[in-house]
Write an enzyme that holds these catalytic residues in place. Sequence first.
Site, PDB file in Angstrom:
ATOM      1  N   LYS A 190      67.736 -43.190   0.820  1.00  0.00           N
ATOM      2  CA  LYS A 190      69.192 -43.134   0.653  1.00  0.00           C
ATOM      3  C   LYS A 190      69.623 -44.114  -0.433  1.00  0.00           C
ATOM      4  O   LYS A 190      69.142 -45.260  -0.476  1.00  0.00           O
ATOM      5  CB  LYS A 190      69.861 -43.476   1.984  1.00  0.00           C
ATOM      6  CG  LYS A 190      71.363 -43.281   2.024  1.00  0.00           C
ATOM      7  CD  LYS A 190      71.892 -43.581   3.428  1.00  0.00           C
ATOM      8  CE  LYS A 190      73.388 -43.371   3.529  1.00  0.00           C
ATOM      9  NZ  LYS A 190      73.904 -43.661   4.888  1.00  0.00           N
ATOM     10  N   SER A 264      76.597 -40.153   6.576  1.00  0.00           N
ATOM     11  CA  SER A 264      76.545 -40.164   5.131  1.00  0.00           C
ATOM     12  C   SER A 264      75.123 -39.979   4.608  1.00  0.00           C
ATOM     13  O   SER A 264      74.910 -39.860   3.413  1.00  0.00           O
ATOM     14  CB  SER A 264      77.082 -41.513   4.628  1.00  0.00           C
ATOM     15  OG  SER A 264      76.286 -42.579   5.169  1.00  0.00           O
ATOM     16  N   SER A 288      75.128 -41.936  11.267  1.00  0.00           N
ATOM     17  CA  SER A 288      74.735 -41.370   9.972  1.00  0.00           C
ATOM     18  C   SER A 288      73.245 -41.112   9.805  1.00  0.00           C
ATOM     19  O   SER A 288      72.826 -40.681   8.733  1.00  0.00           O
ATOM     20  CB  SER A 288      75.222 -42.281   8.832  1.00  0.00           C
ATOM     21  OG  SER A 288      76.620 -42.308   8.795  1.00  0.00           O
TER      22      SER A 288
END
Length: 692
Positions: A190, A264, A288
């Site tokens: 990420k 996210s 998330s």
Amino acid sequence: MGAKMPVYLCNMNMKASVHHHKQKNISRWLQVLACMCTVSIVLCTATQAADGAQRRLVSKKAFHLSEATIVDIQNAILSKQTTATQIVEAYLKRIQAYNGICVNQPQGLLGPVTTIANAKQVNALATLNLRPATRKYWGFDDRKARSMTDVADTDPKLPDALESAAALDKQFAKTGKLVGPLHGVVISVKDQYDTADMRTTSGGDAPYANDRPPEDSTFVKRLRAAGAIILDKANLGEYAAGARSAFGGTFCNPYDTERSPGGSSGGSGSSVATNMVTCSIGEESGPSIRSPAKNNNIVGLSATQELVSRAGMIPASFMNDRVGPLCRTVEDAARVLDVIAGYDPRDELTAFSIGRAPTKSYASFTSGLSSAKPLAGMRIGVVREYMDKKLFTDADIESIDIIDRQLKVLSKLGATLVDPGAGGALFQSCLDKYDPHVNNSAFIKQFPQLFPVDANGKPTADHIPLLVDMYFDTAKFPQGPSIRDIGSAPTSGERRYMMERYLRTRGDANIKTVQDLIDKSNFFLGGGDNSGFMDKKKTLQDANKEKTLDIANRLQNRFALQQLGLQCMAELKVDALTYPTGNIPAPKLGAPNEPTKNGRASNAWTLLGANGFPAITVPAGFTSIVYDRVADASAEGGTRLVGPIKARLPVGIDFLGKPFDEPTLLKIAAAYEAATKHRTVPTGFGPIAGEP
């Protein structure tokens, strides 16, 4: 997408042909895909993450990249069906095929977007770990470059993914052994996490003087040392929220490209679901990791916060940020956890993990479950508070029904279910007794009619007698707080403090403060047709208004929730809890958020997980219908539900345990996964031509 590299087939009595292609401006020889037409019985090795020991296994299975596990990849390398370089190249071909733009954006990346049905693209990966010449050879545009500020990108100390793979191949050719427990495993990270070889901006289009941070985050260092290949940075909801970023754009769900992959860490989730990487690393401050796992039909492990270092990340918060793997199997998630878990002096919270590691590897708890009753002796509590259909809306019903049916699977596996039944409440009697004194001031502030105060917040009556009465007579407990909505914990300055501490550590010459991010960055346009996408500039502006740091309420609330959770689990004598990961299936991109209803948020259940309890999400099946939220000025709250709409969308089941008890969760999750096998490849994202 550029020229296709040739693939040579071979007879099982012949050595595998290897084709070498020397690229301009690249000093290393790149091997191309080679595989065996017929595969005999071969001796393979599965690496134990705890000590790196290698065990010989017998495998008759030919290697297939699609849905390949860590063991599959390493067996194929050890049996010389493939190499680390060929694995990376095969994933790059899938990225060529499936990582394109998945929405209409007539005004460009930052303007309004509309969805595309069956786009066959997901835009999950924002940055590729390839040198410029290699990236161009593969046909990827400049937006996917490792760095926007180092165009030449020639530093030999920062090898790209193919160069790293070639080094692994060289070492394996020399020793015949894997270099570590993740040798040849391809991972996306990420963009919230620092990678010294790739740009890191948390999805922001921010003009850093050097868009590469000075060093890797701690867990990235550990992954590389274990032999993992960091191939790309996953797209994310900018600054850790939503399904869109100013730099990477909007990303989509492979099971319905008009819907969200989960925020996210949605890019991490969809990159795994579409087999563009083996595993990914996500971040969870709310849900998330688990929400993308649910939406993408994969496994997501949100580990105990103190177990994995957060050092080297653009933070979302201090007390909620957690690091965890997203993989297609429980075993793979455990193997990654074995590498990234452990104390790090750069993250003070990991001091709590010292002495808390299991005596054997996390991966070992996912094996040896072949008996008919692998969960015999386990007691699993059913959190019916999350499954009471009378408290929610039509949008919740099918997910709840699907998870209700999965409880029978756990019983068949030998687990004893502690289940209050439909409409019941697992925690309520325990919470009634302990919440008033454990939550004390926060609880008292929820009920000013019972505990009156003056304009300055000073008591106008003696509160203690009623609190004592509640302890001995839970009937006096007020109607209201449940494990769904036990109360909030407001803070001040947390996000600004953490972000500016990160920026100071990073030491960039141009972006030094949150105000710099606000003043100098480009932002996508929120509101209007895209009301479901957050205004990220406003988010930063709101954070920047706070002038002092006060997280005392968060700390007190965290302690209270851990005390309540542990006490109630002890009284119920349960080893773990289960419930739907989230009641609401993946929403339409850009649609209004599903309003919170009786403590149920739009994405996933997260109260206990966000306060120190580890949780793992496993695929649990698919919907047949959904109800979507649409804007309607005449309706209450400005939105209304429409449906039912035919839709086959993934549903996830959560298993939540006590802090540092990941072994129990992994055992339950692996047994459930083996018994149900709900993981399926999304339609339209299967094997491509020439794939191993």
